[in-house]
Design an enzyme around this catalytic site. Sequence first.
Site, PDB file in Angstrom:
ATOM      1  N   ASP A   1      -7.346 -22.413 -32.307  1.00 23.97           N
ATOM      2  CA  ASP A   1      -8.735 -22.837 -32.065  1.00 23.97           C
ATOM      3  C   ASP A   1      -8.917 -23.321 -30.619  1.00 23.97           C
ATOM      4  O   ASP A   1      -7.975 -23.352 -29.826  1.00 23.97           O
ATOM      5  CB  ASP A   1      -9.058 -23.957 -33.074  1.00 23.97           C
ATOM      6  CG  ASP A   1     -10.514 -23.961 -33.493  1.00 23.97           C
ATOM      7  OD1 ASP A   1     -11.342 -23.351 -32.803  1.00 23.97           O
ATOM      8  OD2 ASP A   1     -10.834 -24.613 -34.520  1.00 23.97           O
TER       9      ASP A   1
ATOM     10  N   GLU B   1     -11.618 -18.577 -30.085  1.00 22.60           N
ATOM     11  CA  GLU B   1     -12.248 -19.285 -28.957  1.00 22.60           C
ATOM     12  C   GLU B   1     -13.738 -18.988 -28.884  1.00 22.60           C
ATOM     13  O   GLU B   1     -14.387 -19.241 -27.864  1.00 22.60           O
ATOM     14  CB  GLU B   1     -11.424 -19.160 -27.688  1.00 22.60           C
ATOM     15  CG  GLU B   1     -11.464 -18.000 -26.741  1.00 22.60           C
ATOM     16  CD  GLU B   1     -12.757 -17.451 -26.286  1.00 22.60           C
ATOM     17  OE1 GLU B   1     -13.148 -17.761 -25.162  1.00 22.60           O
ATOM     18  OE2 GLU B   1     -13.389 -16.639 -27.007  1.00 22.60           O
ATOM     19  N   TRP B   2     -14.274 -18.491 -30.013  1.00 21.19           N
ATOM     20  CA  TRP B   2     -15.718 -18.384 -30.254  1.00 21.19           C
ATOM     21  C   TRP B   2     -16.430 -17.405 -29.313  1.00 21.19           C
ATOM     22  O   TRP B   2     -17.653 -17.459 -29.164  1.00 21.19           O
ATOM     23  CB  TRP B   2     -16.388 -19.772 -30.173  1.00 21.19           C
ATOM     24  CG  TRP B   2     -15.620 -20.860 -30.829  1.00 21.19           C
ATOM     25  CD1 TRP B   2     -15.025 -20.795 -32.056  1.00 21.19           C
ATOM     26  CD2 TRP B   2     -15.342 -22.177 -30.320  1.00 21.19           C
ATOM     27  NE1 TRP B   2     -14.392 -21.977 -32.340  1.00 21.19           N
ATOM     28  CE2 TRP B   2     -14.572 -22.840 -31.291  1.00 21.19           C
ATOM     29  CE3 TRP B   2     -15.679 -22.845 -29.144  1.00 21.19           C
ATOM     30  CZ2 TRP B   2     -14.121 -24.146 -31.128  1.00 21.19           C
ATOM     31  CZ3 TRP B   2     -15.231 -24.154 -28.980  1.00 21.19           C
ATOM     32  CH2 TRP B   2     -14.469 -24.787 -29.952  1.00 21.19           C
ATOM     33  N   GLY B   3     -15.656 -16.538 -28.644  1.00 18.58           N
ATOM     34  CA  GLY B   3     -16.280 -15.553 -27.759  1.00 18.58           C
ATOM     35  C   GLY B   3     -16.704 -16.121 -26.422  1.00 18.58           C
ATOM     36  O   GLY B   3     -17.302 -15.413 -25.606  1.00 18.58           O
TER      37      GLY B   3
ATOM     38  N   ASP C   1     -19.193 -20.745 -35.184  1.00 13.96           N
ATOM     39  CA  ASP C   1     -18.894 -20.719 -36.618  1.00 13.96           C
ATOM     40  C   ASP C   1     -19.994 -20.109 -37.473  1.00 13.96           C
ATOM     41  O   ASP C   1     -21.185 -20.300 -37.223  1.00 13.96           O
ATOM     42  CB  ASP C   1     -18.648 -22.148 -37.119  1.00 13.96           C
ATOM     43  CG  ASP C   1     -17.321 -22.682 -36.614  1.00 13.96           C
ATOM     44  OD1 ASP C   1     -16.653 -21.983 -35.825  1.00 13.96           O
ATOM     45  OD2 ASP C   1     -16.959 -23.803 -37.012  1.00 13.96           O
TER      46      ASP C   1
END
Length: 405
Positions: free
Chosen positions: A148, A181-183, A203
């Site tokens: 994460d 890493e959420w883009g 998320d």
Amino acid sequence: MKKVTLLFIALLVVATLSAQKFSGLAKTPPMGWNSWNKFACNIDEKMIREIADAMVANGYKDAGYEYIVIDDCWHGQRDSLGFIHPDPVRFPSGIRALADYVHSKGLKFGIYSDAGTQTCGGKPGSLGHEYQDAIAYASWGVDYLKYDWCNTENVNPIGAYTTMRNALFSAGRPILFSMCEWGNSKPWMWAAEVGHMWRTTGDIYNCFDCEVNHGTWKAWGAMKILDMSENLRQYAAPGHWNDLDMLEVGNGMPANEDRAHFTMWCMVASPLIMGHDLRNASKQTLEILTNRDAISINQDSLGVAGFRYATRDSVHVWCKPLKNGEWAVTFLNRGTKAVSFEFDWKSEAIADPLLGYKLDTKATTFSWVDIWNKKLTGTTKDKLKCLISGHDAVLLKLSAKPKKK
Ligand code: GLA
């Protein structure tokens, strides 16, 4: 002594320079279960064991789901040497024993950490402990690491994820590396050699098309994530996939929305990581998640993500080339009202804009079957007519019809 030290340093340098990601993993999108969407930090070893039992007993394993992944909050403290230990109250038997149990069921075991100082749940992160943590995971029998991106101020994403990749590689146990890493730094541009899957967005939230503003970050409904990930299909391929986040199927949306959500994750070849309570899912949830034909579209070995071919009012038409010249075609109704839909195959020119695959119904007649309602079949000779409920998807599989002798 000097010679030994020099040799050791030389070996270390060679090992670091030759480090790579484990090849041969994630040839098709990874399938499994993760604790976060349903349980957040309320996890313990008894529950994870029960989930592993349910994965086998309720037919998920037979349908292809493989990994049991514990997300955030399994951690206890680091010891005086810096090695991480699990929470002694929630995981009294230790992670090795839990991984052994999961393996004894014929499944694989995954764990979670973070590239920063702390995880999103405030537990110890891996920053500065990457090699130590990788050694611990390998010694416990871990097969999958979700990594994460919380608490990473001043951390460079390419550096951080590459360091953990190298650490995993040098620990020697093949571990699938799931980058979360959420883009933010467009990992699809640089991570094909680093991870086996990367999150494309923030998320997921358990809704069809909403967004939830948490102030510093937003959570997204399934359709929002689909839209935000739409132009990334060229980056997905065997060995590295766009991860549209874990599934919310079975967590409270109505069956039509769950079906549409699952259909689209299959169409774009996203990993299928379930996020509900496997121990007491409804029959409908189970039927959606274990539909072999839908799964085979996701798992197709050609490894090509689908594309949006057309938008006809509220209906989005998505197409996915499959191996052996087969195709998946989805009619996704983004609106709330049922639509009576017609599609004249002969007057459409469906071609993959990136890879050149053509669904040429003039040259070849295809037969189709409706995957969510197997009784409905037809051929591309005839105009397709179907009723699509609001927030639902009709998923067809097309195969070339054998020529009559
Ligand atoms: C982030 C991730 C989630 C989950 C939580 C855990 O928000 O994106 O998938 O792992 O952290 O705290």
